[in-house]
Design a protein around this motif. Structure first.
Motif, short mmCIF file in Angstrom:
data_model
loop_
_atom_site.label_atom_id
_atom_site.label_comp_id
_atom_site.label_asym_id
_atom_site.label_seq_id
_atom_site.Cartn_x
_atom_site.Cartn_y
_atom_site.Cartn_z
N LYS A 38 0.83 -1.21 0.00
CA LYS A 38 0.00 0.00 0.00
C LYS A 38 0.86 1.26 0.00
O LYS A 38 0.53 2.25 -0.65
CB LYS A 38 -0.92 -0.01 1.22
CG LYS A 38 -1.89 1.14 1.27
CD LYS A 38 -2.82 1.00 2.45
CE LYS A 38 -3.88 2.07 2.45
NZ LYS A 38 -4.85 1.90 3.52
N HIS A 39 1.98 1.22 0.71
CA HIS A 39 2.83 2.40 0.84
C HIS A 39 3.87 2.50 -0.28
O HIS A 39 4.17 3.60 -0.74
CB HIS A 39 3.53 2.39 2.20
CG HIS A 39 2.55 2.33 3.33
ND1 HIS A 39 1.71 3.37 3.64
CD2 HIS A 39 2.26 1.34 4.21
CE1 HIS A 39 0.94 3.02 4.66
NE2 HIS A 39 1.25 1.79 5.02
N ILE A 40 4.39 1.37 -0.72
CA ILE A 40 5.43 1.38 -1.74
C ILE A 40 4.85 1.53 -3.14
O ILE A 40 5.39 2.24 -3.98
CB ILE A 40 6.29 0.09 -1.66
CG1 ILE A 40 7.02 0.06 -0.32
CG2 ILE A 40 7.28 0.01 -2.80
CD1 ILE A 40 7.74 -1.26 -0.05
N MET A 41 3.73 0.86 -3.39
CA MET A 41 3.10 0.89 -4.71
C MET A 41 1.60 1.16 -4.59
O MET A 41 0.78 0.27 -4.79
CB MET A 41 3.34 -0.45 -5.42
CG MET A 41 4.79 -0.74 -5.69
SD MET A 41 4.93 -2.30 -6.58
CE MET A 41 6.02 -3.19 -5.48
N PRO A 42 1.23 2.38 -4.25
CA PRO A 42 -0.18 2.68 -4.02
C PRO A 42 -1.07 2.46 -5.25
O PRO A 42 -2.23 2.05 -5.10
CB PRO A 42 -0.19 4.15 -3.59
CG PRO A 42 1.13 4.69 -3.97
CD PRO A 42 2.08 3.55 -4.05
N ARG A 43 -0.54 2.70 -6.44
CA ARG A 43 -1.35 2.47 -7.64
C ARG A 43 -1.70 0.99 -7.80
O ARG A 43 -2.83 0.65 -8.14
CB ARG A 43 -0.63 2.94 -8.89
CG ARG A 43 -0.64 4.41 -9.08
CD ARG A 43 0.01 4.74 -10.40
NE ARG A 43 -0.10 6.13 -10.70
CZ ARG A 43 0.59 6.72 -11.64
NH1 ARG A 43 1.44 6.01 -12.37
NH2 ARG A 43 0.44 8.00 -11.87
N ILE A 44 -0.74 0.13 -7.56
CA ILE A 44 -0.98 -1.31 -7.65
C ILE A 44 -1.97 -1.72 -6.57
O ILE A 44 -2.89 -2.49 -6.82
CB ILE A 44 0.33 -2.11 -7.56
CG1 ILE A 44 1.15 -1.87 -8.83
CG2 ILE A 44 0.07 -3.59 -7.33
CD1 ILE A 44 2.51 -2.50 -8.85
N HIS A 45 -1.77 -1.19 -5.38
CA HIS A 45 -2.69 -1.51 -4.28
C HIS A 45 -4.13 -1.10 -4.63
O HIS A 45 -5.08 -1.85 -4.43
CB HIS A 45 -2.23 -0.83 -3.00
CG HIS A 45 -3.13 -1.04 -1.83
ND1 HIS A 45 -4.44 -1.40 -1.92
CD2 HIS A 45 -2.92 -0.96 -0.50
CE1 HIS A 45 -4.99 -1.51 -0.74
NE2 HIS A 45 -4.07 -1.24 0.15
N ASN A 46 -4.28 0.10 -5.19
CA ASN A 46 -5.61 0.59 -5.57
C ASN A 46 -6.22 -0.27 -6.68
O ASN A 46 -7.41 -0.58 -6.63
CB ASN A 46 -5.55 2.05 -5.99
CG ASN A 46 -5.26 2.97 -4.83
OD1 ASN A 46 -5.46 2.62 -3.67
ND2 ASN A 46 -4.78 4.16 -5.13
N ALA A 47 -5.39 -0.64 -7.66
CA ALA A 47 -5.89 -1.49 -8.75
C ALA A 47 -6.32 -2.85 -8.22
O ALA A 47 -7.37 -3.38 -8.61
CB ALA A 47 -4.82 -1.65 -9.82
N LEU A 48 -5.54 -3.42 -7.32
CA LEU A 48 -5.90 -4.70 -6.72
C LEU A 48 -7.20 -4.59 -5.93
O LEU A 48 -8.06 -5.47 -6.00
CB LEU A 48 -4.78 -5.21 -5.81
CG LEU A 48 -3.52 -5.74 -6.50
CD1 LEU A 48 -2.43 -5.99 -5.46
CD2 LEU A 48 -3.81 -7.00 -7.28
#
Length: 107
Positions: A33-43
């Motif tokens: 969530k903190h390192i790759m927020p875009r990936i977290h949001n997409a997931l």
């Protein structure tokens, strides 16, 4: 209905099922969530669609399990909502009400 002929065993549906499992595992990585927020949001957005996917995967088999004995079979021109309503009616009000519903909306 035998297990070999279930719609939910379709290869494409199984691939999507595996994608949900992988997405869940990736989303559990503590720092994602903190390192790759875009990936977290997409997931997160992808995982929000899992209940709809489950409905798409399970409803036709549930429909066929109940109604194939009565001469009704799930096919692509019967909407998922019609199948789900028929299954719900069968559970709540019985065979006659569910079959009357199918007769009205399909014929």
């Amino acid at each position: 209905m035998n297990d070999k002929s279930k719609i939910s065993d379709n290869a494409s549906l199984n691939e999507l099922d595996n994608a949900f499992k992988i997405a869940k595992n990736i989303s559990k990585i503590p720092l994602i969530k903190h390192i790759m927020p875009r990936i977290h949001n997409a997931l997160s957005e992808f995982l929000e669609s899992e209940p709809q996917f489950s409905k798409v995967k399970e409803t036709p088999d549930n429909f066929n399990e109940i109604f194939s004995k009565l001469g009704w079979v799930a096919y692509e021109s019967i909407s998922l909502d019609v199948m789900a309503t028929a299954v719900d009616l069968y559970a709540a009000k019985g065979k006659e009400v569910a079959e009357n519903y199918l007769g009205r909306v399909i014929n």
